[in-house]
Motif scaffolding. Structure first.
Motif, PDB file in Angstrom:
ATOM      1  N   GLY A   1      34.542  51.998  53.747  1.00 42.94           N
ATOM      2  CA  GLY A   1      34.334  53.034  53.268  1.00 42.94           C
ATOM      3  C   GLY A   1      35.429  53.781  53.382  1.00 42.94           C
ATOM      4  N   VAL A   2      36.052  54.238  54.766  1.00 40.12           N
ATOM      5  CA  VAL A   2      37.592  54.499  54.441  1.00 40.12           C
ATOM      6  C   VAL A   2      38.658  54.245  53.831  1.00 40.12           C
ATOM      7  N   VAL A   3      39.199  53.241  54.575  1.00 43.36           N
ATOM      8  CA  VAL A   3      40.713  52.765  54.347  1.00 43.36           C
ATOM      9  C   VAL A   3      40.274  51.380  53.096  1.00 43.36           C
ATOM     10  N   TYR A   4      39.160  50.459  53.009  1.00 44.52           N
ATOM     11  CA  TYR A   4      39.843  49.883  51.872  1.00 44.52           C
ATOM     12  C   TYR A   4      38.972  50.197  50.301  1.00 44.52           C
ATOM     13  N   GLY A   5      39.237  51.425  50.453  1.00 43.34           N
ATOM     14  CA  GLY A   5      38.835  51.737  48.762  1.00 43.34           C
ATOM     15  C   GLY A   5      39.914  51.740  47.619  1.00 43.34           C
ATOM     16  N   ASP A   6      41.036  52.023  48.166  1.00 43.14           N
ATOM     17  CA  ASP A   6      42.275  51.828  47.379  1.00 43.14           C
ATOM     18  C   ASP A   6      42.443  50.418  46.272  1.00 43.14           C
ATOM     19  N   LEU A   7      42.543  49.840  47.506  1.00 41.10           N
ATOM     20  CA  LEU A   7      42.680  48.652  47.511  1.00 41.10           C
ATOM     21  C   LEU A   7      41.987  47.370  46.798  1.00 41.10           C
ATOM     22  N   GLY A   8      40.688  47.558  47.498  1.00 41.46           N
ATOM     23  CA  GLY A   8      39.562  47.143  46.939  1.00 41.46           C
ATOM     24  C   GLY A   8      39.266  47.617  45.328  1.00 41.46           C
ATOM     25  N   THR A   9      39.340  48.599  44.825  1.00 36.69           N
ATOM     26  CA  THR A   9      39.191  48.545  43.274  1.00 36.69           C
ATOM     27  C   THR A   9      40.603  48.694  42.135  1.00 36.69           C
ATOM     28  N   SER A  10      41.430  48.063  42.959  1.00 33.52           N
ATOM     29  CA  SER A  10      42.844  47.813  42.013  1.00 33.52           C
ATOM     30  C   SER A  10      42.497  46.784  41.431  1.00 33.52           C
ATOM     31  N   PRO A  11      41.617  45.657  41.070  1.00 34.65           N
ATOM     32  CA  PRO A  11      40.876  45.186  39.991  1.00 34.65           C
ATOM     33  C   PRO A  11      40.408  45.959  38.653  1.00 34.65           C
ATOM     34  N   LEU A  12      39.860  47.307  38.928  1.00 32.77           N
ATOM     35  CA  LEU A  12      40.550  47.804  37.550  1.00 32.77           C
ATOM     36  C   LEU A  12      41.201  48.210  36.771  1.00 32.77           C
ATOM     37  N   TYR A  13      42.478  48.082  36.909  1.00 27.77           N
ATOM     38  CA  TYR A  13      43.485  48.708  36.185  1.00 27.77           C
ATOM     39  C   TYR A  13      44.658  47.605  36.719  1.00 27.77           C
ATOM     40  N   VAL A  14      45.008  46.932  37.531  1.00 22.17           N
ATOM     41  CA  VAL A  14      46.333  45.973  37.853  1.00 22.17           C
ATOM     42  C   VAL A  14      46.333  45.016  36.461  1.00 22.17           C
ATOM     43  N   LEU A  15      45.732  44.320  35.593  1.00 22.34           N
ATOM     44  CA  LEU A  15      46.650  43.244  35.376  1.00 22.34           C
ATOM     45  C   LEU A  15      46.822  44.196  33.654  1.00 22.34           C
ATOM     46  N   PRO A  16      45.333  44.910  33.500  1.00 20.25           N
ATOM     47  CA  PRO A  16      46.196  45.861  32.189  1.00 20.25           C
ATOM     48  C   PRO A  16      47.585  46.052  32.506  1.00 20.25           C
ATOM     49  N   GLY A  17      47.939  46.943  33.256  1.00 19.50           N
ATOM     50  CA  GLY A  17      48.744  47.598  33.578  1.00 19.50           C
ATOM     51  C   GLY A  17      50.274  46.615  33.951  1.00 19.50           C
TER      52      GLY A  17
ATOM     53  N   CYS B   1      41.672  36.322  35.770  1.00 23.39           N
ATOM     54  CA  CYS B   1      42.854  35.302  35.268  1.00 23.39           C
ATOM     55  C   CYS B   1      41.984  34.076  34.538  1.00 23.39           C
ATOM     56  N   SER B   2      41.052  33.751  35.505  1.00 19.77           N
ATOM     57  CA  SER B   2      40.409  32.362  34.480  1.00 19.77           C
ATOM     58  C   SER B   2      39.546  32.868  33.546  1.00 19.77           C
ATOM     59  N   TYR B   3      39.063  34.319  33.038  1.00 15.47           N
ATOM     60  CA  TYR B   3      38.491  34.703  31.613  1.00 15.47           C
ATOM     61  C   TYR B   3      39.777  34.823  31.157  1.00 15.47           C
ATOM     62  N   LEU B   4      40.524  35.320  31.324  1.00 10.01           N
ATOM     63  CA  LEU B   4      42.174  35.604  30.721  1.00 10.01           C
ATOM     64  C   LEU B   4      42.444  34.203  30.142  1.00 10.01           C
ATOM     65  N   ARG B   5      42.208  33.389  30.429  1.00  6.30           N
ATOM     66  CA  ARG B   5      42.955  31.798  30.052  1.00  6.30           C
ATOM     67  C   ARG B   5      41.988  31.556  28.596  1.00  6.30           C
TER      68      ARG B   5
ATOM     69  N   GLU C   1      42.635  38.141  24.383  1.00 10.15           N
ATOM     70  CA  GLU C   1      43.149  39.524  23.737  1.00 10.15           C
ATOM     71  C   GLU C   1      41.973  40.710  24.772  1.00 10.15           C
ATOM     72  N   ASP C   2      41.528  40.441  25.679  1.00  8.65           N
ATOM     73  CA  ASP C   2      40.807  41.518  26.001  1.00  8.65           C
ATOM     74  C   ASP C   2      41.352  42.186  27.547  1.00  8.65           C
ATOM     75  N   VAL C   3      42.516  41.587  27.582  1.00  7.12           N
ATOM     76  CA  VAL C   3      43.700  41.824  28.897  1.00  7.12           C
ATOM     77  C   VAL C   3      43.738  43.671  28.612  1.00  7.12           C
ATOM     78  N   THR C   4      43.207  44.038  27.455  1.00 11.36           N
ATOM     79  CA  THR C   4      43.762  45.935  28.313  1.00 11.36           C
ATOM     80  C   THR C   4      42.680  46.388  29.311  1.00 11.36           C
ATOM     81  N   ASP C   5      41.111  45.526  28.950  1.00  5.53           N
ATOM     82  CA  ASP C   5      40.245  46.174  29.651  1.00  5.53           C
ATOM     83  C   ASP C   5      39.515  44.571  30.348  1.00  5.53           C
ATOM     84  N   VAL C   6      39.730  44.064  31.087  1.00  6.28           N
ATOM     85  CA  VAL C   6      39.503  42.624  30.899  1.00  6.28           C
ATOM     86  C   VAL C   6      38.710  42.489  32.980  1.00  6.28           C
TER      87      VAL C   6
END
Length: 741
Positions: free
Chosen positions: A74-90, A357-361, A365-370
């Motif tokens: 609950g304290v340490v992993y929030g940042d690493l764990g939520t990175s899938p929200l914004y990595v691929l669009p970046g 990444c499997s979905y994007l294959r 066109e959905d990469v901006t909000d994958v």
């Protein structure tokens, strides 16, 4: 109980006298070389009821480890764990041009997480802890203990007798380790460079503490557009601001309560992203598993060249929060973080990226909000709610890390005085800093209102993260060579793999300097300036007192002067010096013309270690034979808490009497104890100097600006020493003096 002797004369007497012509640092060196110490000393327990927290953390049973492993989710992993929200669009801001690029990017993500997060942080960096505490300052303190690189000459031989000060070093000695140690100790430029680099690391972690909440909450809240496309970006921005303000308001309840509250939510989050990732992997394109072959990274760079290098600035976002694994170590322990990282964090996050990444294959066109596009329809609302909650929690890791690292900095005189609230009686490392919490909240709101979107914030975020990575690796190499004495082949392998990867990441993020990347560097400039000004002013004040300390003969003249009235009571005179009596004491006597019958010079000293065991905290010595004038050095680690002053007074009185009982002859003992009892009945009086520091005549305009204006301006806005030391104002007497430094 420990006693350290040196013939018939005490080191304190030698330090007070004029018979030593050598500079103070040579004196300290001589003390270390010959193992000298106080003729008499008394160690006493200020916090006997608590024990040593670092021992509890590192020698915990499996029940405690499992409990801490759950809490740290609950304290340490929030940042690493939520990175899938914004990595691929970046990584793909302009869309996907070639489907094969998806495999190259996925391979980059997989190996970045394995090499940086898992191998570097979880299994190497965590081992470079300072008695259970992590972060940039923990590494710096390890180096300070092994080599004399501290710019303040307040070392004592007795410091090395503190059990937590000692390092568990390999028996062998290497020429390379000795050469490196000599280089660090002999070069003033290297000493300043180490301190400056540490300050940059601290400022970048604070920058992470600002940017993490912004990007996480904005990304999660932005997912509501999937259900309500008409919602404007401004509306999303204001919803995010409200959530951020509420997040910072709950920090006062402490890591313990926050961790237990948030951990179940993040467990659900990890379960959701792992399940959805596995579902998309099976449904869309199981062939993406080919990305485990690193050759796809080579082909990705061959196809895209400069664009591939630029895209690495987006890949770094999948590693954000890795630094929190180390910085938050003091809140938990190594085994608990390693256990939960391997069992939950890494598998869940990798499954999430593989699924996206499997979905994007099949849906490039959905990469901006994958993230939200790839969620199966029946799971959208549950995942959206959990995503918003997880994004809020993601901020917790770097906020907690910010509190820890600021506490360490302030304790080692590299940050202005602040209030540190210990929020857990069970886990000493869990702290809350109200001033930093407020500043982080205001900065988060400002960044969110200013940038409005995650792409620009992501550019800023990447620079802050990579700077921390590179600084940590640089210090780690010093630790490997000088302290661990690691085989040179292994060090070269580390530098040529992890080191080069991090430099490549840094070069890519710096390319985006004008697109938001300037923000953490601007913030670092402000924070480092404040830290350096504070440290510079403190060092100048300390050196002035050291150079103008009262000689033994002058002290004898003061004590024997018949014009000085001896008053009842016990006086505690606070001083920075651990060697000698400060010049402000003579200034005080000349103006007040009174001395208490029992006088104790109190020096509050911070050691470059996380914790000083309670039974080793206090060091007593007699300043002048035949007089009731004593020296008491109170030693704290940078993670230690301070008790209320009533407890301090009771223990000081008891231990002072015990010290007199051991230090005096039979006749003197009874007389002195009777005088001390009389003084205690009349009560304690706290004597403090309020020194104005001014640049001496002939100083450069830079020094005058730094000392006369900036340092003195900082002093007026921070907590005063009597507030930090919890001194009752009714018992406080201050005397002013100007130091021309």
């Amino acid at each position: 109980m420990h006693h350290f002797h040196r013939g018939k004369r005490s080191i304190l007497m030698a330090e007070l006298g004029e018979e030593r012509p050598s500079p103070e640092e040579q004196q300290v060196q001589e003390q270390y070389e010959h193992g000298t110490s106080l003729s008499k000393q008394r160690l006493f327990d200020l916090e006997a009821d608590e024990g040593s927290a670092n021992a509890v953390r590192q020698k915990a049973d499996w029940g405690t480890i499992w409990k801490l492993a759950f809490q740290c989710i609950g304290v340490v992993y929030g940042d690493l764990g939520t990175s899938p929200l914004y990595v691929l669009p970046g990584i793909f801001p302009d869309g996907i041009k070639n489907e094969e690029d998806i495999l190259g990017v996925l391979s980059l993500i997989i190996y970045s997480i394995i090499i940086i997060t898992l191998i570097k942080y979880v299994f190497i960096v965590l081992a470079a802890n300072d008695n259970g505490d992590g972060g940039t300052f923990a590494l710096y303190s390890l180096i300070c203990r092994h080599a004399k690189v501290n710019l303040i000459p307040n070392q004592q031989a007795e410091d090395r007798e503190v059990s937590t000060y000692k390092l568990d070093l390999p028996k062998r000695s290497t020429r390379m380790a000795s050469a490196l140690k000599y280089s660090l100790e002999s070069s003033l430029i290297i000493k300043y460079s180490l301190l400056f680099t540490t300050m940059i690391g601290v400022s970048m972690v604070l920058g992470d503490g600002i940017l993490t909440p912004c990007i996480s909450v904005l990304s999660a809240v932005g997912g509501i557009r999937e259900a309500a496309p008409s919602l404007s970006q401004d509306a999303i921005m204001w919803i995010s601001v409200v959530i951020l303000i509420l997040l910072f308001q709950v920090q006062r309840f402490g890591t313990d309560k926050v961790g237990y509250t948030f951990a179940p939510i993040l467990v659900i989050w990890f379960a959701f992203i792992a399940f959805i990732g596995l579902f998309n992997f099976i449904k869309y394109d199981p062939g993406v598993i080919k990305a485990v072959n690193p050759w796809y990274i080579v082909k990705y760079f061959q196809r895209n060249k400069k664009k591939a290098w630029i895209s690495i600035g987006g890949v770094i976002l999948c590693l954000t929060g890795s630094e929190a694994l180390f910085a938050d170590l003091g809140h938990f322990n190594i085994r608990s973080i390693q256990l939960s990282s391997c069992a939950l964090l890494v598998p869940s996050v990798l499954l999430a990226y593989i699924g996206q990444c499997s979905y994007l294959r099949k849906n490039t066109e959905d990469v901006t909000d994958v993230f939200y596009k790839s969620i199966p329809k029946p799971m959208y609302w549950p995942q959206f709610v959990v995503a918003v909650l997880a994004a809020i929690i993601a901020s917790q890791s770097l906020i907690s890390a910010s509190f820890s690292i600021v506490q360490q900095s302030a304790a080692l005189r590299c940050f202005p005085r602040i209030k540190v609230v210990h929020t857990s009686a069970e886990h000493e490392g869990q702290v809350y800093v109200p001033e930093i919490n407020t500043l982080l909240m205001l900065a988060c709101v400002g960044v969110t209102l200013g940038f409005k979107n995650t792409l620009t914030i992501g550019n800023a975020y990447g620079i802050a993260v990579t700077f921390v990575f590179v600084i940590t690796s640089s210090f780690l190499v010093l630790v490997m060579v000088m302290i661990w004495k690691t085989n040179i082949i292994l060090i070269i392998i580390y530098v040529l793999t992890i080191g080069l990867i991090e430099v490549l990441f840094l070069s890519s993020t710096l390319y985006k300097f004008t697109d938001g990347g300037y923000l953490p560097l601007l913030f670092a400039l402000i924070v480092v300036s404040i830290m350096f000004i504070w440290n510079y002013g403190y060092r100048k004040k300390y050196m002035y007192e050291l150079e103008n300390k009262i000689a033994m003969k002058s002290l004898t003249d003061i004590v024997s002067d018949e014009r000085i009235h001896r008053v009842e009571g016990l006086g505690l005179f606070y001083t920075h010096l651990v060697h000698g009596i400060p010049p402000i004491f003579a200034h005080y006597v000349s103006h007040v013309q009174a001395l208490h019958k029992v006088l104790v010079f109190i020096s509050i000293k911070s050691l470059p270690i996380s914790k000083v065991p309670a039974e080793e905290r206090f060091l007593f010595g007699r300043v002048k034979p035949g007089e009731l004038i004593f020296r008491c050095i109170v030693r704290y680690g940078y993670k230690d808490s301070r008790k209320d002053q009533k407890t301090f007074e009771e223990l000081l009185a008891n231990q002072l009497k015990d010290f007199i009982g051991e230090d005096s002859g039979a006749e003197d003992r009874q007389r002195e104890l009777a005088l001390v009892d009389n003084a205690l009945r009349d009560g304690f009086v706290y004597l403090m100097g309020e020194c104005e520091v001014m640049a001496a005549n002939g100083s450069t305009w830079v020094k005058k600006l730094t000392v006369d204006y900036l340092y003195n301006w900082l002093i007026r806005f921070v907590r005063q020493p009597d507030e930090v030391f919890l001194i009752p104002r009714k018992q406080l007497l201050k005397v002013g003096m100007t130091y021309d430094v």
